[in-house]
Design an enzyme around this catalytic site. Structure first.
Site, mmCIF file in Angstrom:
data_model
loop_
_atom_site.group_PDB
_atom_site.id
_atom_site.type_symbol
_atom_site.label_atom_id
_atom_site.label_comp_id
_atom_site.label_asym_id
_atom_site.label_seq_id
_atom_site.Cartn_x
_atom_site.Cartn_y
_atom_site.Cartn_z
ATOM 1 N N LYS A 1 -10.253 -0.698 10.422
ATOM 2 C CA LYS A 1 -10.497 -1.784 9.465
ATOM 3 C C LYS A 1 -10.854 -3.086 10.578
ATOM 4 O O LYS A 1 -10.725 -4.188 10.003
ATOM 5 C CB LYS A 1 -9.142 -2.095 8.579
ATOM 6 C CG LYS A 1 -8.874 -1.047 7.785
ATOM 7 C CD LYS A 1 -7.771 -1.201 6.849
ATOM 8 C CE LYS A 1 -7.133 0.063 6.275
ATOM 9 N NZ LYS A 1 -7.945 0.308 5.194
ATOM 10 N N GLN B 1 -4.239 -5.194 7.109
ATOM 11 C CA GLN B 1 -5.449 -6.097 6.461
ATOM 12 C C GLN B 1 -5.452 -7.423 7.144
ATOM 13 O O GLN B 1 -6.290 -8.322 6.712
ATOM 14 C CB GLN B 1 -5.203 -6.227 4.942
ATOM 15 C CG GLN B 1 -5.564 -4.898 3.986
ATOM 16 C CD GLN B 1 -6.913 -4.602 4.201
ATOM 17 O OE1 GLN B 1 -7.558 -5.154 4.443
ATOM 18 N NE2 GLN B 1 -7.205 -3.232 3.655
ATOM 19 N N CYS C 1 -4.896 2.453 -3.823
ATOM 20 C CA CYS C 1 -3.510 3.104 -3.117
ATOM 21 C C CYS C 1 -2.258 2.109 -3.154
ATOM 22 O O CYS C 1 -1.474 1.676 -2.250
ATOM 23 C CB CYS C 1 -3.666 3.515 -1.432
ATOM 24 S SG CYS C 1 -4.838 4.687 -1.383
ATOM 25 N N ASP D 1 3.158 -4.700 8.110
ATOM 26 C CA ASP D 1 1.873 -3.744 7.850
ATOM 27 C C ASP D 1 0.692 -4.826 8.217
ATOM 28 O O ASP D 1 0.495 -5.328 7.178
ATOM 29 C CB ASP D 1 2.039 -3.072 6.988
ATOM 30 C CG ASP D 1 0.776 -2.229 6.382
ATOM 31 O OD1 ASP D 1 -0.430 -2.548 7.063
ATOM 32 O OD2 ASP D 1 0.573 -1.686 5.395
ATOM 33 N N HIS E 1 0.878 -1.088 0.059
ATOM 34 C CA HIS E 1 0.064 0.184 -0.203
ATOM 35 C C HIS E 1 1.052 1.293 -0.016
ATOM 36 O O HIS E 1 1.979 1.174 0.529
ATOM 37 C CB HIS E 1 -0.971 0.043 1.339
ATOM 38 C CG HIS E 1 -2.070 0.976 1.464
ATOM 39 N ND1 HIS E 1 -1.719 2.138 1.754
ATOM 40 C CD2 HIS E 1 -3.252 0.970 1.359
ATOM 41 C CE1 HIS E 1 -2.694 3.052 1.935
ATOM 42 N NE2 HIS E 1 -3.757 2.172 1.576
HETATM 43 N N1 PMP Z 1 -1.779 -0.641 4.699
HETATM 44 C C1 PMP Z 1 -2.646 -1.331 4.066
HETATM 45 C C2 PMP Z 1 -2.333 -3.067 3.603
HETATM 46 C C3 PMP Z 1 -3.885 -0.843 3.879
HETATM 47 O O1 PMP Z 1 -4.788 -1.569 3.498
HETATM 48 C C4 PMP Z 1 -4.331 0.318 4.572
HETATM 49 C C5 PMP Z 1 -5.529 0.835 4.277
HETATM 50 N N2 PMP Z 1 -6.192 0.664 3.037
HETATM 51 C C6 PMP Z 1 -3.252 1.294 4.894
HETATM 52 C C7 PMP Z 1 -1.900 0.479 5.125
HETATM 53 C C8 PMP Z 1 -3.462 2.503 5.380
HETATM 54 O O2 PMP Z 1 -4.247 2.418 6.499
HETATM 55 P P1 PMP Z 1 -5.073 3.663 7.058
HETATM 56 O O3 PMP Z 1 -5.376 4.691 6.004
HETATM 57 O O4 PMP Z 1 -5.726 3.563 8.174
HETATM 58 O O5 PMP Z 1 -3.969 4.449 7.739
#
Ligand code: PMP
Length: 410
Positions: A230, A207, A368, A204, A127
């Site tokens: 999430k 997910q 993203c 990270d 991401h």
């Molecule tokens: N890493 C991953 C794998 C994600 O899916 C996301 C959110 N889509 C993020 C980071 C960023 O998370 P946040 O917007 O809650 O900071």
């Protein structure tokens, strides 16, 4: 072990007020859970209770409300530590979310260890939140961002990963589960391989944390980050877990508030962990809501949630594959409840818009993760992502809706 029974699922769904509404006269089928999950009533109630009766700034008050709010906030820290099996509560730092946690590490760990020419190793499925901070850190040190590439299934080449470790990056930063593909990385093995080269690892977990049991000590990761929103909790709150040995050495990244010990006009000494990294008034309501979300996950049983989501994933995948022209993006052997796809001759946003009119909420675009889209040579995908409260009946409606959208567009 099976997923939920019909009555268990019904009971579970009844805890989520947002699921019981109609969109354009159609019952809402919410399949955008990788972006954010809906919130159960106990999370909403916890936040309401705080603002109704308990609202107070923490850590600095002698009066009743402040002491109660401080105790409740610190209780959640202990709850989070238990939830991910951290050795100590002090290793849990509250942040605004995954993105802020990663930026904190990039800034502070970068100051601690990075010298000219130093590199970070990531994968091709990150991401942007776990890519851009490392890209910028490497650029600022004239270093190279090393990338373990994906194959055509959307899996990391472990051979190439092993080779890149030999280049001695200062840090490995990898996602547990890809938000764009659903690939589950073999992180335990990847962490062990990095540690064999004395390289610390950040995971990270944005997910993964709501879909499987996480044990940071068993994984032996150096950092593990995730977001409340999430995992059925509120927005604006997240967690940075770090091993004490790193957090102790890392310099603070923001200044002011509870992160200080003594301040004179020209000198400051800093507070101990975890407060050193929590400058300013924290999101107390968010942290309490996160605590309620963990209660929800524990009451519901994370392992059952994971199994339930896999049953829906496999069911929906099989049905979708029979639609002519559909191309599933990402076919990893180990995958989680995310389906990304494109339909020949159509744009993902057109499919998404038609699904929306049928009450089905999916996400379209690059999620993203633009380098993933480039790798698969697509402008974006349609993404359906599942949570504990989704049902096989919803999967049926989703697949029928995709079929209808394809008939209209092709
Ligand atoms: N890493 C991953 C794998 C994600 O899916 C996301 C959110 N889509 C993020 C980071 C960023 O998370 P946040 O917007 O809650 O900071």
């Amino acid at each position: 072990m099976n997923g939920f029974t019909a009555s268990e699922l019904n009971e579970l769904r009844n805890q989520f007020p947002a699921l019981h509404q109609s969109i354009y006269g159609k019952p809402l089928i919410y399949l955008d859970n990788a972006a954010t999950t809906q919130k159960p009533q106990l999370v909403i109630d916890r936040i309401t209770k705080y603002y109704t009766f308990e609202n107070c700034n923490i850590h600095r008050g002698v009066h009743y409300l402040s002491q109660e709010a401080t105790a409740a906030y610190e209780d959640v820290r202990a709850k989070v530590a238990g939830f991910i099996h951290a050795a100590k509560s002090e290793e849990v730092i509250f942040t605004r979310g995954t993105t802020e946690s990663i930026n904190l590490i990039a800034s502070s760990f970068g100051k601690l260890l990075f010298e000219t020419g130093d590199s970070v190793l990531i994968t091709g499925m990150e991401h942007h939140s776990n890519l851009v901070p490392w890209q910028q850190l490497c650029k600022n040190h004239n270093g190279e961002l090393l990338v373990a590439e994906l194959d055509e299934r959307g899996e990391v080449s472990m051979e190439q990963y092993g080779k890149l470790l030999e280049q001695k990056p200062k840090l490995v930063a990898i996602t547990h589960i890809s938000n764009a593909l659903g690939t589950v990385n073999p992180i335990k093995e990847m962490i062990a391989m990095a540690h064999a080269n004395d390289i610390p690892v950040l995971i990270d977990g944005a997910q993964s944390v709501a879909h499987m049991r996480i044990d940071v000590q068993e994984l032996d990761c150096d950092f593990f980050v995730f977001s409340g929103h999430k995992m059925y909790g509120p927005m604006g709150v997240g967690v940075l877990y770090g091993k004490q040995k790193w957090l102790e050495q890392m310099p603070p990244w923001q200044f002011g508030g509870e992160m200080v010990d003594q301040v004179s006009l020209h000198e400051t000494t800093f507070n101990q962990l975890p407060f050193k990294f929590e400058a300013g008034t924290p999101n107390v309501a968010g942290v309490l809501g996160l605590g309620a979300a963990i209660d929800f996950l524990q009451q519901t049983d994370l392992e059952k949630i994971g199994l339930h989501e896999m049953i829906i994933l496999n069911y929906a995948l099989e049905k979708l594959k029979s639609i002519p022209g559909i191309r599933i993006i990402g076919n990893a052997a180990e995958r989680a409840g995310v389906i990304s796809f494109v339909v020949e001759g159509t744009h993902p946003s057109d499919i998404g818009t038609l699904l929306d009119k049928m009450g089905v909420a999916v996400r379209t675009g690059h999620h993203c993760a633009q380098p993933v889209m480039t790798h698969f040579n697509v402008p974006g995908t349609v993404r359906a992502s599942f949570a504990a409260y989704n049902s096989l009946a919803e999967a049926d409606i989703f697949v029928e809706a995709v079929q209808k959208a394809v008939n209209m567009l092709c």
